[in-house]
Design a protein around this motif. Structure first.
Motif, PDB file in Angstrom:
ATOM      1  N   GLU A 278       0.543  -1.316  -0.236  1.00 57.69           N
ATOM      2  CA  GLU A 278      -0.122  -0.126  -0.136  1.00 57.69           C
ATOM      3  C   GLU A 278       0.873   1.637  -0.199  1.00 57.69           C
ATOM      4  OE1 GLU A 278      -2.600  -3.090   2.071  1.00 57.69           O
ATOM      5  OE2 GLU A 278      -0.277  -2.426   1.988  1.00 57.69           O
TER       6      GLU A 278
ATOM      7  N   GLY B 289      -8.152  -4.803   4.643  1.00 53.68           N
ATOM      8  CA  GLY B 289      -8.618  -3.459   4.347  1.00 53.68           C
ATOM      9  C   GLY B 289      -9.819  -2.928   4.344  1.00 53.68           C
TER      10      GLY B 289
ATOM     11  N   GLY C 239      -6.510   0.021   1.435  1.00 54.07           N
ATOM     12  CA  GLY C 239      -6.063  -1.382   2.558  1.00 54.07           C
ATOM     13  C   GLY C 239      -6.434  -0.772   3.910  1.00 54.07           C
TER      14      GLY C 239
END
Length: 276
Positions: A12, A102, A59
């Motif tokens: 991420e 997430g 995320g």
């Protein structure tokens, strides 16, 4: 400000939302929303950041979580629905960081699971080290707040003996996000509206006003027991409406859709599948 982490799981990138809710890339300013960065989040106008096209996966909004600490039976009305007395001191248990996923990922029902439950919770992300802090000082150590779903397999939690951690730590049992919201935007911590729906049916409808131990009290208490570090996450308990407290009891099954929301902190949209 509303911070996010977006992209492929495990890779991420940091981002921010602008006033229109558009995603802006923050990776040119900070490497990640993690560790010591959380002590001083960038105070910049997101309009000056590159716009992220499309709708990438979101995320968890904090990376490299060191400790995932949970507070049990912390809402008076939730304690009542479980038939338990309100605790004299915060009930503390740990959730494995490998459970984190997430806010729109898939909840995977583990092998042998028949009683996987939901719990919408206010999440607190620590920004500055905290050790032996007072209630008055506690909020100075907070980087921001987020939505957490403390997914729980009740049979693992209760029937397998030992600590609650057993039923709390399965993979995907810790959806966090969508946003990390800075304290200046949170409003009244004691008046946050919290809801959770399963397949469009309202299950939980509560407010942080029924918390037995407030956020400052929780941080103070934990800091007497252990040092809290930047990136540690605290799940502060859930309002009533969990499946275990219903008559008859209800639990998640494959194909269910779960929507968890705290006003001002965003919404999670989670699907449920059986783990392979």
């Amino acid at each position: 400000m509303r911070f996010v982490r977006y992209g492929e799981a495990g890779r991420e990138r940091p981002g921010m939302l602008d006033a229109e809710g558009r995603l802006r890339d923050l990776s040119g300013v900070i490497p990640d929303l993690a560790g010591t960065v959380l002590a001083k989040l960038p105070s910049i106008d997101p309009k000056g950041l590159p716009l992220v096209e499309g709708e990438p996966r979101l995320g968890p909004p904090v990376g490299q979580v060191g400790k995932f600490i949970c507070i049990g039976l912390n809402y008076s009305d939730h304690a009542a629905e479980t038939g338990m007395s309100a605790p004299d001191h915060p009930i503390v248990f740990m959730k494995a960081t490998s459970a984190i996923c997430g806010p729109n990922d898939t909840i995977l029902l583990p092998r042998g699971s028949e009683k996987t439950d939901w719990e919408v919770e206010l999440g607190v992300v620590i920004g500055k080290p905290a050790k032996y802090v007072s209630e008055a000082e506690a909020l100075n150590h907070v980087a921001g707040y987020c939505v957490i779903n403390d997914v729980s397999e009740r049979s693992f939690q209760i029937d397998l003996s030992g600590q609650w951690t057993k039923g709390k730590s399965c993979d995907t049992f810790g959806p966090i996000g969508p946003w990390l919201v800075t304290p200046d935007e949170i409003g009244d911590l004691d008046a946050l509206e919290m809801t959770l729906d399963v397949n469009g049916e309202r299950m939980q409808n509560g407010t942080s006003g029924t918390m037995i131990f407030t956020v400052p009290q929780i941080i103070c208490h934990l800091s007497q027991l252990m040092s809290l570090q930047p990136g540690d996450v605290i799940a502060t308990g859930t309002p009533p409406g969990v499946g275990m407290g219903m008559s008859p009891q209800r639990f998640l099954k494959e194909g269910d859709e779960v929507v968890a929301e705290i006003k001002g902190l965003g919404q999670q949209q989670l699907s449920v599948a059986r783990d392979s």
